[in-house]
Scaffold this active site. Structure first.
Site, PDB file in Angstrom:
ATOM      1  N   TYR A   8      10.163 -35.586 -16.824  1.00 28.15           N
ATOM      2  CA  TYR A   8       8.681 -35.474 -16.718  1.00 28.15           C
ATOM      3  C   TYR A   8       8.300 -35.459 -15.339  1.00 28.15           C
ATOM      4  O   TYR A   8       8.948 -35.976 -14.552  1.00 28.15           O
ATOM      5  CB  TYR A   8       7.725 -36.633 -17.717  1.00 28.15           C
ATOM      6  N   GLU A  63      12.048 -45.415  -4.732  1.00 28.27           N
ATOM      7  CA  GLU A  63      11.234 -45.027  -3.424  1.00 28.27           C
ATOM      8  C   GLU A  63      11.688 -45.491  -2.116  1.00 28.27           C
ATOM      9  O   GLU A  63      11.174 -45.313  -0.917  1.00 28.27           O
ATOM     10  CB  GLU A  63       9.632 -45.546  -3.393  1.00 28.27           C
ATOM     11  N   ARG A  82      -3.509   3.129   8.563  1.00 29.38           N
ATOM     12  CA  ARG A  82      -3.781   1.966   8.164  1.00 29.38           C
ATOM     13  C   ARG A  82      -2.482   0.885   7.886  1.00 29.38           C
ATOM     14  O   ARG A  82      -1.582   1.309   7.733  1.00 29.38           O
ATOM     15  CB  ARG A  82      -4.352   2.351   6.561  1.00 29.38           C
ATOM     16  N   GLY A  90      -8.300  -7.013   4.600  1.00 27.25           N
ATOM     17  CA  GLY A  90      -8.993  -7.263   5.909  1.00 27.25           C
ATOM     18  C   GLY A  90      -8.290  -7.835   7.007  1.00 27.25           C
ATOM     19  O   GLY A  90      -8.887  -8.129   8.048  1.00 27.25           O
ATOM     20  N   CYS A  92       6.359 -39.399  -9.922  1.00 33.11           N
ATOM     21  CA  CYS A  92       4.883 -39.634 -10.205  1.00 33.11           C
ATOM     22  C   CYS A  92       4.117 -39.849  -8.961  1.00 33.11           C
ATOM     23  O   CYS A  92       2.964 -40.365  -8.813  1.00 33.11           O
ATOM     24  CB  CYS A  92       4.818 -41.165 -10.741  1.00 33.11           C
ATOM     25  N   MET A 120      -5.727  -7.080   8.671  1.00 30.08           N
ATOM     26  CA  MET A 120      -4.933  -6.432   9.768  1.00 30.08           C
ATOM     27  C   MET A 120      -5.826  -5.250   9.983  1.00 30.08           C
ATOM     28  O   MET A 120      -6.917  -4.961   9.431  1.00 30.08           O
ATOM     29  CB  MET A 120      -3.476  -5.897   9.478  1.00 30.08           C
ATOM     30  N   LYS A 163       0.650  -1.367   0.170  1.00 27.83           N
ATOM     31  CA  LYS A 163      -0.109   0.022  -0.144  1.00 27.83           C
ATOM     32  C   LYS A 163       0.855   1.328  -0.002  1.00 27.83           C
ATOM     33  O   LYS A 163       0.414   2.258  -0.667  1.00 27.83           O
ATOM     34  CB  LYS A 163      -0.847   0.071   1.199  1.00 27.83           C
ATOM     35  N   ARG A 219       2.943 -49.969 -13.555  1.00 27.19           N
ATOM     36  CA  ARG A 219       3.542 -50.529 -12.295  1.00 27.19           C
ATOM     37  C   ARG A 219       3.148 -51.961 -12.003  1.00 27.19           C
ATOM     38  O   ARG A 219       1.849 -52.026 -11.601  1.00 27.19           O
ATOM     39  CB  ARG A 219       3.403 -49.558 -11.189  1.00 27.19           C
ATOM     40  N   ARG A 258      -4.125  -1.316  -5.659  1.00 25.26           N
ATOM     41  CA  ARG A 258      -3.091  -2.852  -5.666  1.00 25.26           C
ATOM     42  C   ARG A 258      -3.750  -3.434  -6.584  1.00 25.26           C
ATOM     43  O   ARG A 258      -4.728  -3.710  -7.283  1.00 25.26           O
ATOM     44  CB  ARG A 258      -3.415  -3.552  -4.169  1.00 25.26           C
ATOM     45  N   ASN A 295       5.881 -40.263  -2.697  1.00 27.28           N
ATOM     46  CA  ASN A 295       5.219 -40.334  -1.395  1.00 27.28           C
ATOM     47  C   ASN A 295       6.017 -41.310  -0.502  1.00 27.28           C
ATOM     48  O   ASN A 295       6.340 -41.155   0.708  1.00 27.28           O
ATOM     49  CB  ASN A 295       4.000 -40.936  -1.780  1.00 27.28           C
ATOM     50  N   HIS A 353     -15.898  -8.375   2.543  1.00 27.16           N
ATOM     51  CA  HIS A 353     -14.826  -9.300   3.184  1.00 27.16           C
ATOM     52  C   HIS A 353     -14.894 -10.570   2.711  1.00 27.16           C
ATOM     53  O   HIS A 353     -14.381 -11.378   1.984  1.00 27.16           O
ATOM     54  CB  HIS A 353     -14.607  -9.064   4.551  1.00 27.16           C
ATOM     55  N   ARG A 367      -1.376 -47.907 -11.515  1.00 20.18           N
ATOM     56  CA  ARG A 367      -1.284 -48.648 -10.417  1.00 20.18           C
ATOM     57  C   ARG A 367      -2.113 -49.801 -10.744  1.00 20.18           C
ATOM     58  O   ARG A 367      -3.543 -49.804 -10.526  1.00 20.18           O
ATOM     59  CB  ARG A 367      -1.925 -47.849  -9.188  1.00 20.18           C
ATOM     60  N   SER A 376      11.479 -43.992 -12.241  1.00 23.86           N
ATOM     61  CA  SER A 376      10.450 -43.019 -11.676  1.00 23.86           C
ATOM     62  C   SER A 376      10.501 -42.844 -10.211  1.00 23.86           C
ATOM     63  O   SER A 376      10.199 -43.815  -9.680  1.00 23.86           O
ATOM     64  CB  SER A 376       9.079 -43.782 -12.293  1.00 23.86           C
TER      65      SER A 376
END
Length: 923
Positions: A890, A783, A114, A123, A870, A125, A44, A634, A358, A806, A474, A578, A802
């Site tokens: 990839y 993995e 402000r 909104g 993946c 602060m 601002k 897989r 803004r 996870n 808001h 899978r 690959s």
């Protein structure tokens, strides 16, 4: 100049900001700054400085910088005397410029205080208006303007805002008194309250301050100023601001600036007003002024939603000259900033003032349309357009809509504040929404208007409905930013205690409603929702992105339907199929269970022979859907017990069967029924024995993946045979097949060597002479940390890596994902022990190092080794940037995240290229 000067938070500052810090100054007048000083002045403050320099009608003022904010917190939440003296000097200069004096009873200078953070946080602060009024200056303001009622209206607003922001008094205490006064006076609008009535209310407000804060409202304007600046700085750490920063990943160390600006008044009479205008429609991106204004009001009345404002087009009728000036200013600001702007303005006695500009918050639909339109207009480049899109919000473009065939019971209509449709149970409080969502319920948050304190409820809800407030309130702004459907200003509903009324209909808490944020409709009951389609603008943007990205975008798909949808969305192959998901179909599960329960290889092969044509059909469907594109399959990964019933359910079933047998024997029922139940019991007990035999203390680290294929090679042989039979069949149909067979959970090269041999022997047996012309590869999923460390050995026997991010994350951290996310991971992120959830955003320092090591060592052995990820991270922007930096080939993600990944990959390519150019120029 010392080029190494930085803010105390380590933020990189511009040369102008560095110069200000070197000079020891932490307060700068608007005319001393510019847009490039955002880190120091806040968004601002930097924009106010830029507009002031450009000669726009900005009320004069100054900014207390983010450096002062950090100093404030270092000093235990207090302004130092030195800093307050600097603020006092700036006030004297402002007095000279305005020809008024702060605290003077005859010609008082009033200011607004402000917040203004580096990253826009609308909104979140606090703000205080009309600072400088007291029992004496209010009389001077009334005399100067000739409007005593206006002066006392401003005074009561100051006491309420000051009481709330500085002393922490709930606004409800002041609102109740105001509503009671209006009822007693028989008026609805603030402008109809007389000076004498305002004076009465001011006395009541002062009493609330004494009772609730234990101290009187300060009459010394210097004390007002110091407390106000400290309160606005302190609001950086209020709950709603912390939640907002966590949602939007804004660093805590940024801090906020404070802007102190001379007041202009939109509540001085009929030739006054205030409003908010966007240079383009923030909901759909249409190129026209979009906004609202209120006659005879102050700015907080618009953004707080306490009155429902008029469309901005009404200003053209009421004040045509002001509207023309506003339109020209809006166009000038948009071209200057090369982006859609959100502008706050006030009209005081027919004169336009710009209070703020803004970059406007916008929906994902609007963001794409605005970016593409501006590129086509020549305002920005095509690459700028790609960079403008928030990749993580792109899935908002797939907003659901109400099924056009659905029968609807529309009970009310409000303002279409944020697009998309939602259905859920009604709740009336943010805490209730949060609690319900945690228990798995879908809810719609219904409020008179939302406040910044409700942000956690908005986050938890499927959508938001308010009875007051406009398109820039808001609720509307926050919902749009989150991609939540929102209907605002629905004045026909009346909200009471635990229910709302719409005409003759009453909707109670817990009842189901649906809202349509695109039309403003409120619908009773649960309705069917329809999935969206990709817009022309998104298609164009994705085409521009594809021109610059180097990462290929694959999808995770287990069915031909998923594959077709992903290809429609731009997927260039399947990075993860899978196969275990194919076994859970109801007609297949009994066959799989027979295979698991088999007492020997002969019995097991009988079950596998039944599964073989099913698997072949699966793979044929995928190959057809991805004709000419790679399909990575897989082989079976999870432990076998996952295909069997839970032990607890089996034990219940066993107990029930034994009881039934006992009852049948006592009742002397015919032998056929008794024999049938006994046979069922034998099968149940057989299952129980097998489940117990397969039980593992830690199944995710047990007999699964390649370990399963080595102990039961006939399972992997069946899957490989199904793949190559599908290849053979599809080739007859002239489908171009690119099969990639992935061996999961390899930790040692010998595992891959053995299973690769099995696959190759199967290929030769099935394809025979065709083998030489078939395009297939064998690779592995990295993995297990040991696989990454020994990647050079493994690469000798793999055509591709690959990365299963996870499991690699689980094993690197030693976290069980299900347990970690449900128990301690959220707390770790909130307490900043971790910068982010490592299952959502790839951990570069740990998991990322393993990936980098594996890529380098693998390609050291085999330069053309294909590499990609993946896991869930394939659709995360930060993770995609990391994959681009590493030079992976990839990323693979779920079908509906493919557009997001395409944009993120392009942004990564542009950003890294530009960074290298800057580095080269600097050296």
């Amino acid at each position: 100049m010392n080029q190494g000067v930085q803010g105390q938070a380590g933020l990189k500052l511009s040369s102008g900001e560095q110069a200000a810090i070197v000079a020891g100054r932490k307060v700068l007048h608007f005319q001393e700054g510019h847009a490039g000083m955002r880190e120091l002045l806040g968004g601002k403050g930097a924009n106010l400085a830029e507009m002031t320099t450009a000669g726009l009608p900005v009320p004069p003022g100054f900014t207390v910088t983010t450096e002062a904010c950090r100093e404030f917190f270092e000093m235990g939440g207090k302004l130092t005397d030195e800093r307050f003296r600097e603020i006092g000097d700036a006030m004297k200069a402002l007095e000279a410029k305005k020809g008024q004096r702060f605290g003077n009873p005859h010609n008082p200078l009033l200011v607004s205080v402000r917040s203004g953070s580096v990253t826009s946080m609308p909104g979140m602060m606090d703000t205080i208006l009309n600072l400088g009024l007291n029992d004496e200056t209010v009389q001077g303001l009334g005399s100067l303007t000739g409007q005593e009622a206006f002066a006392y209206d401003c005074y009561r607003r100051l006491i309420a805002m000051f009481g709330n922001v500085v002393f922490g008094i709930e606004g409800l205490w002041f609102e109740r008194k105001l509503h009671k006064l209006k009822e007693e006076c028989g008026v609805e609008e603030d402008r109809d309250v007389s000076a004498e009535q305002w004076k009465l209310l001011i006395g009541q407000f002062k009493q609330i301050v004494v009772e609730r804060a234990g101290k009187p409202f300060p009459q010394q304007v210097g004390e007002q100023l110091r407390l106000a600046v400290e309160a606005v700085f302190a609001s950086w750490n209020n709950q709603r601001a912390q939640i907002y920063r966590r949602i939007h990943r804004i660093p805590d160390e940024q801090g906020t600036a404070v802007n102190i600006q001379s007041m202009v008044f939109g509540n001085m009479g009929s030739d006054c007003g205030t409003g908010v205008v966007f240079t383009r429609n923030p909901s759909n991106g249409e190129k026209r002024l979009f906004g609202e204004y209120l006659h005879n009001a102050q700015g907080e009345d618009v953004v707080a939603g306490v009155r429902t404002p008029l469309p901005i087009g009404e200003l053209e009728k009421d004040m045509p000259d002001v509207f023309a000036q506003l339109s020209a200013t809006a166009d000038r600001l948009e071209r200057h900033y090369r982006d859609m702007q959100d502008i706050e303005f006030t009209v005081e006695r027919g004169k336009l003032y710009i209070l703020q500009t803004r970059g406007g918050k916008r929906t994902a639909q609007a963001a794409v349309k605005i970016a593409v339109d501006m590129a086509l207009e020549g305002v920005i480049t095509q690459e700028d357009a790609v960079l403008r899109i928030e990749a993580e919000h792109l899935d908002q473009l797939l907003h659901r809509a109400i099924d056009p065939e659905a029968s609807l019971d529309v009970i009310a209509t409000g303002l279409p504040a944020s697009p998309g449709a939602a259905t859920g149970q009604v709740v009336f409080h943010a805490d209730a929404a949060d609690e319900a969502a945690r228990s798995g319920k879908k809810v719609i948050l219904v409020r008179q208007e939302t406040t910044p304190e409700d942000i956690h409820g908005v986050l938890a809800a499927e959508g938001v409905l308010t009875s007051r407030g406009g398109m820039t309130s808001h609720a509307a702004v926050v919902a749009r930013g989150m991609g939540k459907p929102c209907v605002c200003g629905c004045e026909s509903i009346r909200i009471g205690d635990g229910q709302f009324a719409a005409g003759e209909q009453v909707v109670k808490e817990g009842d189901w409603i649906s809202i349509d944020g695109a039309t403003g409709r409120v619908i009773r009951g649960h309705v069917a929702l329809k999935e969206p389609e990709i817009s022309v603008e998104l298609t164009q943007l994705l085409a521009w992105a594809d021109e610059v990205r180097s990462l290929a975008i694959y999808t995770n798909a287990d069915t031909p339907q998923d594959a077709a949808k992903a290809r429609e969305l731009g997927a260039e192959g399947i990075g993860l199929c899978r196969t275990e998901h194919m076994f859970f179909a109801p007609e297949r599960l009994p066959v799989v269970q027979s295979m698991i329960l088999a007492e020997g290889i002969t019995e097991r092969k009988e079950a596998l022979d039944q599964l073989l044509p099913m698997q072949q059909s699966d793979f044929e469907g995928l190959f057809r859907a991805m004709d000419g594109l790679p399909v990575t399959i897989r082989l079976l990964d999870p432990p076998l017990h996952e295909f069997l019933p839970e032990l607890g359910e089996l034990l219940k079933q066993q107990s029930a069967q034994r009881q039934e047998i006992e009852a049948l024997e006592q009742a002397a029922v015919p032998n056929t029924r008794l024999a049938g139940v006994k046979s069922q019991l034998l099968e149940t007990e057989r299952l129980i024995r097998k489940v117990r035999l397969l039980h593992e203390v830690n199944p995710m680290l047990g007999q699964r993946g390649c370990r399963l294929g080595i102990l039961y090679p006939e399972i992997y042989a069946m899957q490989a045979e199904a793949i190559f039979l599908a290849v053979k069949s599809c080739r007859l149909e002239r489908v171009t097949v690119k099969a990639e067979i992935m061996i999961p959970l390899v930790g040692h090269v010998n595992e891959l060597k053995r299973l690769r041999k099995l696959v190759e022997e199967t290929a030769e047996a099935v394809l025979g002479d065709e083998l030489a012309s078939v395009d297939y590869r064998i690779g592995t999923m990295i993995e297990v940390p040991r696989a990454a460390i020994t990647a050079d050995q493994i690469a000798e026997h793999a055509e591709f890596f690959s990365f299963g991010t996870n499991d690699l994350t689980q094993m690197t951290y030693g976290y069980s994902r299900d347990d970690a996310e449900g128990k301690f991971l959220t707390a770790y992120v909130e307490q900043k022990l971790l910068p982010a959830n490592p299952f959502q955003e790839l951990d570069r320092e740990g998991v990322g190092e393993l990936i980098q090591w594996a890529v380098q060592r693998g390609r050291g052995v085999k330069p053309q080794l294909k590499t990609g990820i993946c896991g869930e991270h394939g659709g995360d922007k930060s993770s995609i940037f990391f994959c681009h930096e590493l030079g992976l080939d990839y990323v693979s993600c779920s079908p509906y995240r493919v557009p997001l990944a395409r944009i993120a990959a392009a942004q990564a390519a542009i950003t890294l290229r530009d960074a290298k150019k800057e580095e080269a120029a600097g050296s």
